[in-house]
Design an enzyme around this catalytic site. Structure first.
Site, PDB file in Angstrom:
ATOM      1  N   ASN A 165     -49.661  75.330 104.501  1.00  0.00           N
ATOM      2  CA  ASN A 165     -48.878  76.770 104.257  1.00  0.00           C
ATOM      3  C   ASN A 165     -48.963  76.933 102.716  1.00  0.00           C
ATOM      4  O   ASN A 165     -49.446  76.167 101.887  1.00  0.00           O
ATOM      5  CB  ASN A 165     -47.587  76.960 104.537  1.00  0.00           C
ATOM      6  CG  ASN A 165     -46.923  78.308 105.049  1.00  0.00           C
ATOM      7  OD1 ASN A 165     -47.270  79.115 104.239  1.00  0.00           O
ATOM      8  ND2 ASN A 165     -46.413  78.562 106.284  1.00  0.00           N
ATOM      9  N   HIS A 168     -48.519  55.279  88.697  1.00  0.00           N
ATOM     10  CA  HIS A 168     -48.821  55.020  87.337  1.00  0.00           C
ATOM     11  C   HIS A 168     -47.854  53.560  87.056  1.00  0.00           C
ATOM     12  O   HIS A 168     -46.942  53.345  87.871  1.00  0.00           O
ATOM     13  CB  HIS A 168     -48.333  55.907  86.476  1.00  0.00           C
ATOM     14  CG  HIS A 168     -49.109  57.441  86.737  1.00  0.00           C
ATOM     15  ND1 HIS A 168     -50.344  57.503  86.064  1.00  0.00           N
ATOM     16  CD2 HIS A 168     -48.614  58.445  87.220  1.00  0.00           C
ATOM     17  CE1 HIS A 168     -50.525  58.755  86.442  1.00  0.00           C
ATOM     18  NE2 HIS A 168     -49.638  59.280  87.286  1.00  0.00           N
ATOM     19  N   ALA A 227     -38.031  68.882 107.442  1.00  0.00           N
ATOM     20  CA  ALA A 227     -38.115  69.569 105.969  1.00  0.00           C
ATOM     21  C   ALA A 227     -37.422  68.567 104.856  1.00  0.00           C
ATOM     22  O   ALA A 227     -36.176  67.842 105.102  1.00  0.00           O
ATOM     23  CB  ALA A 227     -37.614  70.780 105.995  1.00  0.00           C
ATOM     24  N   ARG A 231     -42.860  55.098 103.532  1.00  0.00           N
ATOM     25  CA  ARG A 231     -43.451  54.075 104.252  1.00  0.00           C
ATOM     26  C   ARG A 231     -44.016  54.585 105.596  1.00  0.00           C
ATOM     27  O   ARG A 231     -43.893  55.792 106.210  1.00  0.00           O
ATOM     28  CB  ARG A 231     -42.235  52.815 104.601  1.00  0.00           C
ATOM     29  CG  ARG A 231     -41.329  53.576 105.593  1.00  0.00           C
ATOM     30  CD  ARG A 231     -40.079  52.591 105.467  1.00  0.00           C
ATOM     31  NE  ARG A 231     -39.572  52.103 104.215  1.00  0.00           N
ATOM     32  CZ  ARG A 231     -38.572  51.283 104.043  1.00  0.00           C
ATOM     33  NH1 ARG A 231     -38.278  50.338 105.100  1.00  0.00           N
ATOM     34  NH2 ARG A 231     -38.212  50.861 102.895  1.00  0.00           N
ATOM     35  N   ARG A 236     -35.459  59.721 116.238  1.00  0.00           N
ATOM     36  CA  ARG A 236     -35.521  59.610 117.826  1.00  0.00           C
ATOM     37  C   ARG A 236     -37.082  59.631 118.207  1.00  0.00           C
ATOM     38  O   ARG A 236     -37.943  60.285 117.382  1.00  0.00           O
ATOM     39  CB  ARG A 236     -34.733  60.399 118.306  1.00  0.00           C
ATOM     40  CG  ARG A 236     -35.151  62.025 118.266  1.00  0.00           C
ATOM     41  CD  ARG A 236     -34.194  62.869 119.053  1.00  0.00           C
ATOM     42  NE  ARG A 236     -34.299  64.161 118.915  1.00  0.00           N
ATOM     43  CZ  ARG A 236     -35.098  64.951 119.533  1.00  0.00           C
ATOM     44  NH1 ARG A 236     -35.941  64.403 120.481  1.00  0.00           N
ATOM     45  NH2 ARG A 236     -35.501  66.038 119.488  1.00  0.00           N
TER      46      ARG A 236
END
Length: 201
Positions: free
Chosen positions: A85, A115, A160, A166, A183
C-alpha cells in the site's frame, strides 16, 4: 579481494558509497522517479513493467501503490499476489524475500541495513545488512517496521505500529514494540468473520 557488493550480500561491513553500488542505486532511483512521479496510477501496464524491471523477482498479480521506495530493488524478491500500500519503504541491501499472498499496509518499512554504533566508523560510511524473510499469507499492519535478520512465518499477522526485531513463528497474531506473538490465529477467527459477513447480507 571481495567487492563492496560481495561484502554487502554476505552481511559483512561494507561501504555503499562504492562506485558500483552507487550506480545500482542510481538505476533504482531513476526507475522509482518514473514509477512514482511520471506514471499515471491508471496506467497499469506501464506500472507493472517498471516494477518488474526494478525488482529482482516478482510473481503473478503484482500491485505496488505509489509512492514506493527502495535502495536497489534488485535484492527484493516477491511471490504471487503481492500488495504494497501507500508509502512503503524497502531498504534491500541485505536481501528481502517475500512469499505468496503477502500484504504490506501503508507506511510499512523493511530495513535490512544497520550501521556501526561508533560514530567514527559511521562517518566513514560503513554499514552492514541482514536479510528479511517473510513467508506466505502474511499481513504486515500499517506503520510497522521490520528489521534486518528477521524471519516471519507463514500465516502470521503483525498488528499496526509494531517494531519487529526478532523472528516470529507461523500462524500467530503478533504486536507491540518490540513485537511479540500474543496468540494463535485459529479457525474461530475465520468463523467470527464469516458470521459478520452473513449478518451484513
Amino acid at each position: 579481494m571481495m567487492t563492496e557488493r560481495e561484502k554487502m550480500l554476505l552481511g559483512l561491513p561494507c561501504k555503499a558509497v562504492d562506485e558500483a553500488l552507487s550506480a545500482e542505486q542510481s538505476r533504482a532511483k531513476d526507475l522509482l522517479y518514473e514509477y512514482n512521479i511520471l506514471t499515471r496510477p491508471s496506467d497499469k501496464a506501464k506500472r507493472d513493467s517498471l516494477m518488474r524491471a526494478l525488482l529482482g523477482k516478482a510473481g503473478e498479480r503484482l500491485t505496488v501503490t505509489q509512492p514506493f521506495y527502495c535502495d536497489y530493488g534488485t535484492y527484493i524478491e516477491v511471490g504471487d499476489n503481492f500488495y504494497a500500500n501507500f508509502n512503503c519503504t524497502l531498504l534491500d541491501a541485505g536481501g528481502i524475500f517475500i512469499g505468496n499472498n503477502v500484504l504490506l499496509a501503508p507506511n510499512v518499512g523493511l530495513y535490512t541495513v544497520g550501521h556501526p554504533l561508533d560514530a567514527g566508523l559511521r562517518n566513514q560510511y560503513y554499514q552492514n545488512a541482514k536479510p528479511i524473510v517473510i513467508g506466505n499469507n502474511v499481513w504486515i499492519g500499517a506503520q510497522s517496521i521490520i528489521l534486518g535478520g528477521v524471519t516471519i512465518g507463514d500465516n502470521t499477522v503483525v498488528a499496526a505500529g509494531s517494531l519487529v526485531n526478532r523472528d516470529l513463528p507461523a500462524g500467530k497474531l503478533a504486536m507491540g514494540s518490540p513485537c511479540r506473538p500474543v496468540r494463535d490465529i485459529t479457525e474461530a477467527d475465520r468463523e467470527a468473520y464469516l458470521a459478520k459477513l452473513s449478518s451484513s447480507i
